[in-house]
Design a protein around this motif. Structure first.
Motif, PDB file in Angstrom:
ATOM      1  N   THR A 194       1.277  -1.260  -0.175  1.00  0.00           N
ATOM      2  CA  THR A 194      -0.239   0.449   0.434  1.00  0.00           C
ATOM      3  C   THR A 194       0.481   1.241  -0.202  1.00  0.00           C
ATOM      4  N   ILE A 195       1.837   1.094   0.719  1.00  0.00           N
ATOM      5  CA  ILE A 195       3.084   2.481   0.621  1.00  0.00           C
ATOM      6  C   ILE A 195       3.167   2.907  -0.422  1.00  0.00           C
ATOM      7  N   ASN A 196       4.414   1.771  -1.084  1.00  0.00           N
ATOM      8  CA  ASN A 196       4.647   1.789  -2.141  1.00  0.00           C
ATOM      9  C   ASN A 196       3.766   2.642  -3.222  1.00  0.00           C
ATOM     10  N   GLY A 197       3.059   1.660  -3.185  1.00  0.00           N
ATOM     11  CA  GLY A 197       1.730   2.011  -4.475  1.00  0.00           C
ATOM     12  C   GLY A 197       1.288   3.591  -4.674  1.00  0.00           C
ATOM     13  N   PHE A 198       1.046   3.741  -3.061  1.00  0.00           N
ATOM     14  CA  PHE A 198       0.588   5.237  -2.758  1.00  0.00           C
ATOM     15  C   PHE A 198       1.831   6.093  -2.796  1.00  0.00           C
ATOM     16  N   GLY A 199       2.947   5.867  -2.631  1.00  0.00           N
ATOM     17  CA  GLY A 199       3.982   6.380  -2.920  1.00  0.00           C
ATOM     18  C   GLY A 199       4.824   6.382  -4.691  1.00  0.00           C
ATOM     19  N   THR A 200       3.816   5.796  -5.808  1.00  0.00           N
ATOM     20  CA  THR A 200       4.035   6.327  -6.953  1.00  0.00           C
ATOM     21  C   THR A 200       3.623   7.099  -7.232  1.00  0.00           C
ATOM     22  N   LEU A 201       2.221   7.428  -6.861  1.00  0.00           N
ATOM     23  CA  LEU A 201       1.470   8.286  -7.326  1.00  0.00           C
ATOM     24  C   LEU A 201       1.545   9.126  -6.873  1.00  0.00           C
ATOM     25  N   MET A 202       2.189   9.038  -5.933  1.00  0.00           N
ATOM     26  CA  MET A 202       3.054  10.982  -4.916  1.00  0.00           C
ATOM     27  C   MET A 202       2.152  12.411  -4.396  1.00  0.00           C
ATOM     28  N   ILE A 203       1.156  10.675  -3.668  1.00  0.00           N
ATOM     29  CA  ILE A 203       0.098  11.397  -2.973  1.00  0.00           C
ATOM     30  C   ILE A 203       0.488  11.217  -1.537  1.00  0.00           C
ATOM     31  N   LEU A 204       1.657  10.899  -1.045  1.00  0.00           N
ATOM     32  CA  LEU A 204       1.731  11.067  -0.032  1.00  0.00           C
ATOM     33  C   LEU A 204       2.521  11.816   0.843  1.00  0.00           C
ATOM     34  N   SER A 205       1.787  12.443   2.324  1.00  0.00           N
ATOM     35  CA  SER A 205       2.348  13.118   2.936  1.00  0.00           C
ATOM     36  C   SER A 205       4.075  13.335   3.999  1.00  0.00           C
ATOM     37  N   ASP A 206       4.506  14.369   4.015  1.00  0.00           N
ATOM     38  CA  ASP A 206       5.794  13.614   5.010  1.00  0.00           C
ATOM     39  C   ASP A 206       5.275  14.850   6.096  1.00  0.00           C
ATOM     40  N   ASP A 207       3.983  15.259   5.873  1.00  0.00           N
ATOM     41  CA  ASP A 207       3.724  15.625   7.643  1.00  0.00           C
ATOM     42  C   ASP A 207       2.549  15.360   7.448  1.00  0.00           C
ATOM     43  N   VAL A 208       1.634  15.785   8.469  1.00  0.00           N
ATOM     44  CA  VAL A 208       0.472  15.904   9.117  1.00  0.00           C
ATOM     45  C   VAL A 208      -0.783  15.878   7.841  1.00  0.00           C
ATOM     46  N   CYS A 209      -1.785  15.451   7.617  1.00  0.00           N
ATOM     47  CA  CYS A 209      -2.665  15.734   6.203  1.00  0.00           C
ATOM     48  C   CYS A 209      -3.350  17.473   6.995  1.00  0.00           C
ATOM     49  N   THR A 210      -3.520  17.901   5.641  1.00  0.00           N
ATOM     50  CA  THR A 210      -3.727  19.257   5.894  1.00  0.00           C
ATOM     51  C   THR A 210      -4.972  19.064   5.399  1.00  0.00           C
ATOM     52  N   PRO A 211      -6.659  18.383   5.832  1.00  0.00           N
ATOM     53  CA  PRO A 211      -7.830  17.981   4.125  1.00  0.00           C
ATOM     54  C   PRO A 211      -8.593  19.654   4.014  1.00  0.00           C
ATOM     55  N   PHE A 212      -8.810  20.050   2.771  1.00  0.00           N
ATOM     56  CA  PHE A 212      -9.503  21.108   2.072  1.00  0.00           C
ATOM     57  C   PHE A 212      -8.721  22.334   2.489  1.00  0.00           C
ATOM     58  N   ASP A 213      -7.137  22.306   3.004  1.00  0.00           N
ATOM     59  CA  ASP A 213      -6.535  23.783   3.205  1.00  0.00           C
ATOM     60  C   ASP A 213      -5.829  23.689   1.667  1.00  0.00           C
ATOM     61  N   GLU A 214      -5.581  25.008   0.822  1.00  0.00           N
ATOM     62  CA  GLU A 214      -4.904  25.287   0.305  1.00  0.00           C
ATOM     63  C   GLU A 214      -3.522  24.786  -0.366  1.00  0.00           C
TER      64      GLU A 214
END
Length: 397
Positions: A194-214
């Motif tokens: 899972t981690i590698n798959g989503f990493g390939t999509l380049m949509i993983l954050s290196d910090d806490v996520c910020t939903p709906f933030d610019e």
């Protein structure tokens, strides 16, 4: 005549707690469960943040009372823990005394177990049951056997909308009189796959996520399991059950726009919300709170935001994404957020959208950022999956 669909029990394990009570405490305290990886052997251990349950597999085995040698994957163990709590919460002592079903969603199944053993598959000393555990259906069967459910058992795997679709199918079967009771939800554990798959999509954050933030950078993957017990009105009356909430509306659509991305105008999400309101026979003005899908990816949040404005116009109700607490729990997301939606109604409180600072320029809507008291009678909950699979559920007191 259609049967009503009552929710009589719920259970959950996530990165913010092992039970419903512990999850509620974290939600109320605005304590997120996003951290660095501890239990997955991955090169990205120090690169990304995740919603990881801080328990080893041995600890989960002890929680379930399993034999040391067993064929349960981490996904199956998380599911069994949450489903067991849901059944206990509903006061069910014998799952086979009525027409009881079990419908479970998962995306990766037992991939975490397969990763540990597949290189030794040709070794005659290796027990091949570990390879069998990868199958999504094997996960469901393991949980249902543990619970003692011998009736209708089914697996749904529609990516991140799996649990929502499991709830939807269960509700429809009760409405149609095919089942008296059904345990519905989903489970997924973190894995390298899972981690590698989503990493390939380049949509993983290196910090806490910020939903709906610019300035959102991407999602935090999470692991969790959550289940609801759905029962017909006849079962509720017959056994004098306490009703936590009701499933009043549901819809599933597919915008067929892209393999992973949502359409730019939020067509799938818009249609799912529109049709769910029609099933519930509600006007959009009757929605008190929206538990948004809100993954914190650039595409999803903008697409969902546009869909919300298409449904509600300039009167978008209070909304938030609780994924900043748990991470994106994939197939379990729909049921995790169903539990949170029910807690919102029970506690009369809106759980905040953590980490938000700046409105999106392209869709300037603002989520709820602080814990707030509010009477909540009707909740709309969104779950979206890869391939444009969009599901919406409506819960009412």
């Amino acid at each position: 005549m259609k049967n009503g669909v009552a929710i009589t029990g719920m259970g959950i394990i996530s990165s913010i707690g092992d039970t419903v009570e512990e999850n509620l405490h974290a939600l109320r305290s605005e304590i997120g469960g996003i951290s660095r990886i501890e239990h997955v052997d991955t090169r990205k251990r120090d690169e990304i943040m995740v919603g990881e349950i801080k328990k080893t597999n041995d600890e989960l085995i002890n929680m379930l009372g399993l034999d040391t040698i067993n064929s349960f994957s981490r996904t199956a163990m998380l599911g069994a823990i949450a489903a067991k709590e849901a059944i206990h919460n509903a006061g069910i002592t014998d799952a086979i005394t009525s027409r009881t079903g079990f419908i479970s969603g998962t995306s990766v199944g037992g991939m975490d177990t397969t990763e540990k053993h597949y290189l030794d598959y040709t070794n005659t000393d290796t027990n091949h049951r570990y390879i069998e555990a990868q199958h999504a259906g094997f996960t469901t069967q393991s949980i249902s056997k543990y619970l003692g459910i011998r009736g209708y058992v089914s697996t749904i795997s529609t990516a991140c909308s799996s649990a929502a679709n499991a709830i939807m199918l269960g509700a429809r079967m009760i409405e149609a009189g095919q089942l008296d009771r059904v345990i519905v939800g989903g489970t997924d554990a973190l894995s390298k796959f899972t981690i590698n798959g989503f990493g390939t999509l380049m949509i993983l954050s290196d910090d806490v996520c910020t939903p709906f933030d610019e300035h959102r950078k991407g999602l935090n993957l999470g692991e969790a399991a959550a289940y609801l017990v759905l029962e017909s009105d006849q079962m509720v009356a017959q056994e004098n059950k306490k009703v936590l909430a009701r499933v009043n509306g549901w819809a599933n659509t597919n915008d067929a726009f892209h393999q992973t991305a949502s359409s730019s105008n939020g067509e799938g999400a818009y249609l799912a919300m529109k049709e769910a309101l029609e099933v519930a026979q509600l006007d959009h003005s009757q929605i008190d709170y929206v538990n948004a899908h809100g993954t914190a990816t650039p595409n999803n949040d903008l697409s969902e935001g546009i869909a919300l404005t298409r449904i509600f116009g300039d009167q978008v109700p209070v909304f938030s994404s609780t994924k900043a607490y748990t991470g994106h729990t994939l197939a379990a997301a729909g049921s995790v957020e169903a539990v949170f939606s029910i807690l919102s109604m029970q506690e009369e409180v809106i759980f905040p959208n953590l980490n938000f600072e700046t409105k999106m320029e392209a869709c300037p809507i603002t989520p709820q950022t602080k814990l707030s008291s509010q009477a909540v009678k009707t909740v709309l909950s969104n779950s979206f999956g890869f391939g444009g699979n969009c599901s919406t559920l409506i819960f009412r007191k």
